[in-house]
Design a protein around this motif. Structure first.
Motif, short mmCIF file in Angstrom:
data_model
loop_
_atom_site.label_atom_id
_atom_site.label_comp_id
_atom_site.label_asym_id
_atom_site.label_seq_id
_atom_site.Cartn_x
_atom_site.Cartn_y
_atom_site.Cartn_z
N ILE A 132 0.84 -1.20 0.00
CA ILE A 132 0.00 0.00 0.00
C ILE A 132 0.87 1.25 0.00
O ILE A 132 0.60 2.22 -0.72
CB ILE A 132 -0.97 -0.01 1.20
N GLY A 133 1.94 1.23 0.78
CA GLY A 133 2.87 2.37 0.79
C GLY A 133 3.46 2.63 -0.58
O GLY A 133 3.55 3.77 -1.04
N ASP A 134 3.85 1.55 -1.26
CA ASP A 134 4.39 1.69 -2.62
C ASP A 134 3.34 2.28 -3.55
O ASP A 134 3.64 3.15 -4.38
CB ASP A 134 4.86 0.34 -3.16
N ALA A 135 2.10 1.81 -3.43
CA ALA A 135 1.02 2.30 -4.30
C ALA A 135 0.73 3.78 -4.05
O ALA A 135 0.43 4.52 -4.98
CB ALA A 135 -0.25 1.48 -4.08
N MET A 136 0.85 4.21 -2.80
CA MET A 136 0.59 5.62 -2.47
C MET A 136 1.68 6.53 -3.03
O MET A 136 1.41 7.67 -3.36
CB MET A 136 0.45 5.79 -0.97
N GLY A 137 2.89 6.04 -3.11
CA GLY A 137 3.96 6.80 -3.72
C GLY A 137 4.35 8.07 -2.99
O GLY A 137 4.83 9.02 -3.61
N LEU A 138 4.16 8.10 -1.68
CA LEU A 138 4.53 9.28 -0.89
C LEU A 138 5.92 9.09 -0.30
O LEU A 138 6.32 7.97 0.03
CB LEU A 138 3.53 9.50 0.24
N THR A 139 6.63 10.18 -0.13
CA THR A 139 7.89 10.12 0.61
C THR A 139 7.53 9.89 2.09
O THR A 139 6.39 10.15 2.51
CB THR A 139 8.67 11.45 0.49
N PRO A 140 8.49 9.45 2.89
CA PRO A 140 8.22 9.29 4.33
C PRO A 140 7.71 10.60 4.97
O PRO A 140 6.82 10.58 5.82
CB PRO A 140 9.56 8.86 4.91
N GLU A 141 8.27 11.72 4.53
CA GLU A 141 7.84 13.01 5.08
C GLU A 141 6.39 13.32 4.68
O GLU A 141 5.60 13.82 5.50
CB GLU A 141 8.76 14.14 4.61
N GLN A 142 6.04 13.07 3.42
CA GLN A 142 4.67 13.29 2.96
C GLN A 142 3.69 12.37 3.69
O GLN A 142 2.59 12.79 4.05
CB GLN A 142 4.56 13.08 1.45
N ASP A 143 4.09 11.13 3.89
CA ASP A 143 3.26 10.17 4.60
C ASP A 143 2.97 10.67 6.02
O ASP A 143 1.82 10.69 6.47
CB ASP A 143 3.96 8.80 4.64
N ALA A 144 4.01 11.08 6.72
CA ALA A 144 3.86 11.56 8.10
C ALA A 144 2.99 12.82 8.15
O ALA A 144 2.11 12.95 9.01
CB ALA A 144 5.23 11.84 8.72
N LEU A 145 3.22 13.74 7.23
CA LEU A 145 2.45 14.98 7.20
C LEU A 145 0.99 14.71 6.85
O LEU A 145 0.08 15.30 7.47
CB LEU A 145 3.05 15.98 6.21
N THR A 146 0.75 13.81 5.92
CA THR A 146 -0.63 13.48 5.54
C THR A 146 -1.38 12.91 6.74
O THR A 146 -2.51 13.31 7.03
CB THR A 146 -0.65 12.49 4.36
N LYS A 147 -0.77 11.98 7.45
CA LYS A 147 -1.41 11.39 8.64
C LYS A 147 -1.66 12.46 9.70
O LYS A 147 -2.73 12.50 10.32
CB LYS A 147 -0.57 10.25 9.20
N GLN A 148 -0.68 13.34 9.89
CA GLN A 148 -0.83 14.41 10.88
C GLN A 148 -2.01 15.31 10.53
O GLN A 148 -2.84 15.65 11.38
CB GLN A 148 0.47 15.22 10.96
N LEU A 149 -2.11 15.71 9.27
CA LEU A 149 -3.20 16.58 8.84
C LEU A 149 -4.55 15.88 8.93
O LEU A 149 -5.55 16.50 9.33
CB LEU A 149 -2.95 17.10 7.43
N LEU A 150 -4.60 14.62 8.57
CA LEU A 150 -5.87 13.88 8.64
C LEU A 150 -6.31 13.69 10.09
O LEU A 150 -7.51 13.79 10.40
CB LEU A 150 -5.76 12.54 7.92
N ARG A 151 -5.36 13.45 10.98
CA ARG A 151 -5.72 13.33 12.42
C ARG A 151 -6.21 14.66 12.95
O ARG A 151 -7.16 14.72 13.75
CB ARG A 151 -4.52 12.82 13.21
N LEU A 152 -5.58 15.76 12.54
CA LEU A 152 -6.04 17.09 12.95
C LEU A 152 -7.44 17.36 12.42
O LEU A 152 -8.30 17.83 13.15
CB LEU A 152 -5.06 18.15 12.45
N LEU A 153 -7.66 17.04 11.16
CA LEU A 153 -8.97 17.24 10.55
C LEU A 153 -10.03 16.43 11.32
O LEU A 153 -11.10 16.95 11.65
CB LEU A 153 -8.92 16.80 9.08
N THR A 154 -9.73 15.18 11.63
CA THR A 154 -10.67 14.32 12.37
C THR A 154 -10.97 14.92 13.74
O THR A 154 -12.13 14.99 14.15
CB THR A 154 -10.10 12.90 12.52
N ALA A 155 -9.94 15.35 14.44
CA ALA A 155 -10.13 15.93 15.78
C ALA A 155 -10.97 17.21 15.69
O ALA A 155 -11.88 17.42 16.50
CB ALA A 155 -8.78 16.22 16.42
#
Length: 160
Positions: A132-155
């Motif tokens: 799944i990580g390969d399919a998403m094609g995000l750098t580790p930094e983009q992956d971390a930032l995306t999760k951070q933003l989605l968690r903020l949005l959810t909260a």
């Protein structure tokens, strides 16, 4: 600023939408919906090989991290109501992946434990996050930032 470039794919940044825009492409909710559907669809063939649906996979992820968890704790971790969780647990138990048992110290509480087969499934599932990580094609930094933003949005959206 997030770079939209990942691997050989590039997504041009969208212009700032006008306030109150009703254009589909200006709706964050649609971008989230489309991304969620695409990611879930990418999981399907991988999980079919494991005999799991996506919601069942999420339950197993929690149990592989913390075996012997209460239904209440599991529901909190997955942000699911017990009415949604109960059929998932029944099916996973019928498939021999977990056991549900009343706790001796509190008959009202049900503990969920992995079966031996459920614990063994973890090894077979280890390739799923990588695929799944390969399919998403995000750098580790983009992956971390995306999760951070989605968690903020959810909260933010979940706040009273």
């Amino acid at each position: 600023m997030i770079s939209a470039e990942a691997g050989s794919r590039r997504v041009d940044p969208a212009p700032e939408p006008a306030e109150g825009s009703l254009l589909l492409d200006d709706q964050l909710c649609f971008a989230l919906y489309a991304a969620s559907r695409a990611v879930t669809a990418r999981y399907r063939p991988l999980l079919d090989e494991l005999g799991l649906t996506y919601p069942q996979y999420l339950v197993m992820l929690v149990l592989w991290e913390q075996d012997a968890i209460s239904v209440r704790e599991l529901g909190a971790a997955l942000q699911l109501e017990s009415s949604t969780l109960s059929p998932l647990l029944k099916r996973l138990e019928a498939n021999g992946l977990l056991h549900r048992e009343r706790r001796a110290d509190d008959e009202r509480s049900v503990a969920i434990r992995l079966s031996e087969e459920g614990a063994r499934l973890r090894d077979r599932a280890a390739t799923v996050p990588v695929s799944i990580g390969d399919a998403m094609g995000l750098t580790p930094e983009q992956d971390a930032l995306t999760k951070q933003l989605l968690r903020l949005l959810t909260a933010n959206v979940s706040a009273d």
